[in-house]
Design an enzyme around this catalytic site. Sequence first.
Site, PDB file in Angstrom:
ATOM      1  N   CYS A  88       0.842  -1.202   0.000  1.00  0.00           N
ATOM      2  CA  CYS A  88       0.000   0.000   0.000  1.00  0.00           C
ATOM      3  C   CYS A  88       0.878   1.255   0.000  1.00  0.00           C
ATOM      4  CB  CYS A  88      -0.954  -0.004   1.191  1.00  0.00           C
ATOM      5  SG  CYS A  88      -0.208  -0.397   2.780  1.00  0.00           S
ATOM      6  N   GLY A  89       1.952   1.200  -0.765  1.00  0.00           N
ATOM      7  CA  GLY A  89       2.823   2.371  -0.908  1.00  0.00           C
ATOM      8  C   GLY A  89       3.516   2.720   0.400  1.00  0.00           C
TER       9      GLY A  89
END
Length: 323
Positions: A88-89
Amino acid sequence: MPSLKEIKGRIASVKSTRKITSAMKMVASSKLHHAQVAIQNMLPYETMLEHILKSFLAAEAEAHTIYDQERPVKRVALVVFSSNSSLCGGFNANVIRLMTNAVKALSEELGAENVEVYPIGRKVAEKARKLGFNVRGDRSALVDKPNVHECIELAYELGERFADGELDRVDLIYHHFKSAGSQILTQKTFLPIDVEEELDRDHERDLTTNVVTKKAQDYLKKNRRPKKQTSEEEVKPLNDNFIVEPDMNTVLTQLLPKMAHLMLYTALLDSIASEHAARMVAMQTATDNADELLRQLNLQYNKGRQQAITNELLDIVGGSVNN
């Protein structure tokens, strides 16, 4: 230069990866929609509670409870929200960085033994234990299945410890969800409750779209149809002329814990929505990168194939000339 067989193998590998990232982006988009609906369902309760509290604050009487009284800070707890999974980055990395900086700053001021961490999310719990922080419990299950009753239990535990003098301040660290393309990393005071500051906070949220790029969001804002204005005659304002029984302090003693429950549950929903939005952006970026890599590999493959065909033609022509 790699052979045509190697390039073909890389193309197949990138295509498989692209299918995975594209599917994960669609799953994150669906989960984000459910998270937005959960926030939207919570807003009417939040609006009514704030209306009642603002009405009480506008009253002439000055009322205080144990939950809004400031005192010298000797022991602090941090409630930190993260996700249970990765991909998720920089969502988890940003939360962990802010938590680490906050714990270090408080440890230098108060001592490491006087700083506690309440992790909500497996990633932040693992990192806090690895760094040797004073971790209190692990409520990672709340991230996968948000439950208002468990949030109330946690808020009640923190409120009890604050009222007994075991904690002098409680801070929340989480991502505030503004839109699918904007999540703001936030650190704010949970206890003692500053009612006026909490009621005046920014409520701007876009819960209607899953668009993640800023350019697309700006276009939607400019071209979105205005909502139908309700006439003043249709609006039925609430009667703010309350008769408080038995007294203001007793009523606020009941309302402020409810506000604390709401703050904790809202932070959880914001964090979950922000996680899905961040994962959707990360998977969209990965899919775009895979498309670009496929374009380059296909171009390289076509060039290599054309070169091989040209070499074969030159061999054929050269052989016929020699004969």
